[in-house]
Write a protein that holds these residues in place. Structure first.
Motif, PDB file in Angstrom:
ATOM      1  N   THR A  12       0.832  -1.207   0.000  1.00 27.17           N
ATOM      2  CA  THR A  12       0.000   0.000   0.000  1.00 27.17           C
ATOM      3  C   THR A  12       0.865   1.255   0.000  1.00 27.17           C
ATOM      4  OG1 THR A  12      -1.811  -1.122   1.164  1.00 27.17           O
ATOM      5  CG2 THR A  12      -1.771   1.282   1.256  1.00 27.17           C
ATOM      6  N   LEU A  13       1.894   1.281   0.837  1.00 26.12           N
ATOM      7  CA  LEU A  13       2.799   2.423   0.892  1.00 26.12           C
ATOM      8  C   LEU A  13       3.471   2.656  -0.459  1.00 26.12           C
ATOM      9  CD1 LEU A  13       4.535   1.937   4.376  1.00 26.12           C
ATOM     10  CD2 LEU A  13       2.696   3.508   3.788  1.00 26.12           C
ATOM     11  N   LEU A  14       3.866   1.571  -1.100  1.00 26.09           N
ATOM     12  CA  LEU A  14       4.520   1.673  -2.398  1.00 26.09           C
ATOM     13  C   LEU A  14       3.559   2.237  -3.440  1.00 26.09           C
ATOM     14  CD1 LEU A  14       7.136   1.038  -3.992  1.00 26.09           C
ATOM     15  CD2 LEU A  14       6.156  -1.212  -4.496  1.00 26.09           C
ATOM     16  N   ASN A  15       2.335   1.724  -3.462  1.00 26.13           N
ATOM     17  CA  ASN A  15       1.345   2.168  -4.443  1.00 26.13           C
ATOM     18  C   ASN A  15       0.932   3.620  -4.231  1.00 26.13           C
ATOM     19  OD1 ASN A  15       1.334  -0.356  -5.648  1.00 26.13           O
ATOM     20  ND2 ASN A  15      -0.447  -1.081  -4.518  1.00 26.13           N
ATOM     21  N   LEU A  16       1.010   4.091  -2.987  1.00 26.87           N
ATOM     22  CA  LEU A  16       0.616   5.461  -2.684  1.00 26.87           C
ATOM     23  C   LEU A  16       1.770   6.449  -2.812  1.00 26.87           C
ATOM     24  CD1 LEU A  16      -1.776   4.933   0.361  1.00 26.87           C
ATOM     25  CD2 LEU A  16      -2.398   5.498  -1.990  1.00 26.87           C
ATOM     26  N   GLY A  17       2.915   5.972  -3.281  1.00 28.24           N
ATOM     27  CA  GLY A  17       4.025   6.871  -3.573  1.00 28.24           C
ATOM     28  C   GLY A  17       4.967   7.143  -2.416  1.00 28.24           C
ATOM     29  N   GLY A  19       7.124   4.803  -1.369  1.00 26.82           N
ATOM     30  CA  GLY A  19       8.298   3.980  -1.598  1.00 26.82           C
ATOM     31  C   GLY A  19       8.463   2.882  -0.563  1.00 26.82           C
ATOM     32  N   GLU A  20       9.735   2.489  -0.359  1.00 29.19           N
ATOM     33  CA  GLU A  20      10.057   1.401   0.571  1.00 29.19           C
ATOM     34  C   GLU A  20      10.882   1.883   1.755  1.00 29.19           C
ATOM     35  OE1 GLU A  20      12.080  -1.305  -2.012  1.00 29.19           O
ATOM     36  OE2 GLU A  20      10.218  -2.189  -2.796  1.00 29.19           O
ATOM     37  N   LYS A  21      11.093   3.184   1.859  1.00 36.86           N
ATOM     38  CA  LYS A  21      11.978   3.734   2.895  1.00 36.86           C
ATOM     39  C   LYS A  21      11.416   3.587   4.306  1.00 36.86           C
ATOM     40  CE  LYS A  21      10.154   8.303   1.693  1.00 36.86           C
ATOM     41  NZ  LYS A  21      10.497   9.654   1.145  1.00 36.86           N
ATOM     42  N   LEU A  22      10.121   3.328   4.435  1.00 37.17           N
ATOM     43  CA  LEU A  22       9.495   3.201   5.756  1.00 37.17           C
ATOM     44  C   LEU A  22       9.347   1.748   6.210  1.00 37.17           C
ATOM     45  CD1 LEU A  22       6.643   5.870   5.410  1.00 37.17           C
ATOM     46  CD2 LEU A  22       8.789   6.106   6.679  1.00 37.17           C
ATOM     47  N   ASN A  23       9.764   0.804   5.372  1.00 30.26           N
ATOM     48  CA  ASN A  23       9.490  -0.607   5.651  1.00 30.26           C
ATOM     49  C   ASN A  23      10.114  -1.098   6.959  1.00 30.26           C
ATOM     50  OD1 ASN A  23       8.076  -0.611   3.305  1.00 30.26           O
ATOM     51  ND2 ASN A  23       9.413  -2.010   2.184  1.00 30.26           N
ATOM     52  N   ASP A  24      11.390  -0.755   7.188  1.00 26.92           N
ATOM     53  CA  ASP A  24      12.062  -1.235   8.409  1.00 26.92           C
ATOM     54  C   ASP A  24      11.408  -0.666   9.663  1.00 26.92           C
ATOM     55  OD1 ASP A  24      13.817  -2.673   6.876  1.00 26.92           O
ATOM     56  OD2 ASP A  24      15.430  -1.182   6.951  1.00 26.92           O
ATOM     57  N   GLU A  25      11.088   0.612   9.629  1.00 30.89           N
ATOM     58  CA  GLU A  25      10.447   1.241  10.786  1.00 30.89           C
ATOM     59  C   GLU A  25       9.039   0.682  10.997  1.00 30.89           C
ATOM     60  OE1 GLU A  25       9.669   5.715  12.637  1.00 30.89           O
ATOM     61  OE2 GLU A  25      10.465   5.484  10.601  1.00 30.89           O
ATOM     62  N   THR A  41       7.583  11.006   7.155  1.00 30.46           N
ATOM     63  CA  THR A  41       8.485  10.992   6.002  1.00 30.46           C
ATOM     64  C   THR A  41       8.321  12.296   5.237  1.00 30.46           C
ATOM     65  OG1 THR A  41       9.181   9.724   4.053  1.00 30.46           O
ATOM     66  CG2 THR A  41       6.812   9.878   4.461  1.00 30.46           C
ATOM     67  N   GLN A  42       9.200  12.523   4.268  1.00 32.83           N
ATOM     68  CA  GLN A  42       9.140  13.724   3.434  1.00 32.83           C
ATOM     69  C   GLN A  42       9.372  13.346   1.976  1.00 32.83           C
ATOM     70  OE1 GLN A  42      11.772  13.697   5.912  1.00 32.83           O
ATOM     71  NE2 GLN A  42      10.260  14.284   7.477  1.00 32.83           N
ATOM     72  N   ASN A  43       8.731  14.080   1.092  1.00 35.81           N
ATOM     73  CA  ASN A  43       9.001  14.012  -0.343  1.00 35.81           C
ATOM     74  C   ASN A  43       9.204  15.428  -0.851  1.00 35.81           C
ATOM     75  OD1 ASN A  43       8.753  11.247  -0.429  1.00 35.81           O
ATOM     76  ND2 ASN A  43       6.699  11.244  -1.298  1.00 35.81           N
TER      77      ASN A  43
END
Length: 254
Positions: A12-17, A19-25, A41-43
């Motif tokens: 879901t996070l990936l599809n919503l833009g 990415g994968e940077k939050l996966n470990d947390e 997070t920030q973009n």
């Protein structure tokens, strides 16, 4: 940790833009068995930073987590920061980039759900002048029955991207995501660059220069052959000048 649940949330996070940077947390928070938690997070888009706070809440048995909403915040130049909460429905919702586009004042075309759970498509736009009790900007919408079709507005206007199937599809897809998309307009043998965005309320498009300053759209929206028609009429008028008629008669009499 429910591995299947974690994989669904990561997708879901990936599809919503996001990415994968939050996966470990995300894994660490889910292992903690907290009733609810947030991830931040920030973009960055067009040189502007957008801050996000993602909200997760555990189910009744604390075995599954649900990603229900996220808060977005962006600070325009010389203005107070804009904040908006976007809600997620079964993994679907406004993407991170679409949230930025909406907060910039542009419209986005989305699949929505009625109160009965039926799917439908509509253009949505944030109403900065009207807020909910919670401080959220209200959302205005125009469904497909409203009749706004950007492809009909753009066809026959000398837009280079509209001359090929791929170019047209990419342009329309970008507009539906709420982007201000660059186009190339061919007029009188010259190429001019503009940016456009969808304006569903008035069933048209908004036009910007290279500095993203809004300019009059009449020049773009007139038919691309209007100049050639004017030139043709001018040529015909020259041919009908008295001197031209006299020369034509004299050549016929020889």
């Amino acid at each position: 940790m429910n591995t299947q649940n974690a994989e669904f949330l990561k997708k879901t996070l990936l599809n919503l833009g996001f990415g994968e940077k939050l996966n470990d947390e995300l894994d660490k928070k889910m292992d903690g068995k907290l009733p609810e938690f947030q991830l931040t997070t920030q973009n960055e888009y067009n040189g502007k930073q957008v801050d996000y706070k993602l909200h997760f809440k555990a189910g009744d048995n604390n075995d599954m987590y649900f990603f229900n909403k996220y808060d977005a915040s962006v600070k325009p130049e010389n203005s107070e920061a804009l904040k908006q909460t976007f809600y997620i429905n079964k993994g679907n919702g406004v993407t991170a980039k679409e949230a930025f586009n909406l907060m910039e004042g542009r419209a986005v075309h989305k699949q929505l759900y009625s109160q009965e759970g039926e799917k439908y498509h509509a253009w949505i736009k944030l109403d900065k002048e009207n807020l909910t009790e919670g401080g959220n900007m209200k959302i205005r919408s125009w469904n497909d029955n409203y009749g706004f079709k950007p492809e009909e507005v753009l066809v026959g206007k000398g837009i280079k991207e509209m001359t090929t199937d791929q170019g047209r599809d990419n342009l329309l897809r970008s507009l539906k995501k709420g982007n201000a998309q660059q186009i190339t307009v061919e007029r009188d043998g010259k190429e001019n660059k503009y940016f456009i965005s969808a304006n569903p309320q008035f069933k048209t498009i908004d036009l910007y220069d290279h500095q993203m300053k809004k300019i009059k759209r009449e020049e773009l929206l007139k038919p691309e052959n209007s100049n050639s028609k004017t030139q043709k009429q001018s040529t015909q008028q020259k041919e009908e000048l008295p001197g031209k008629k006299h020369n034509k008669k004299r050549s016929q009499s020889v």
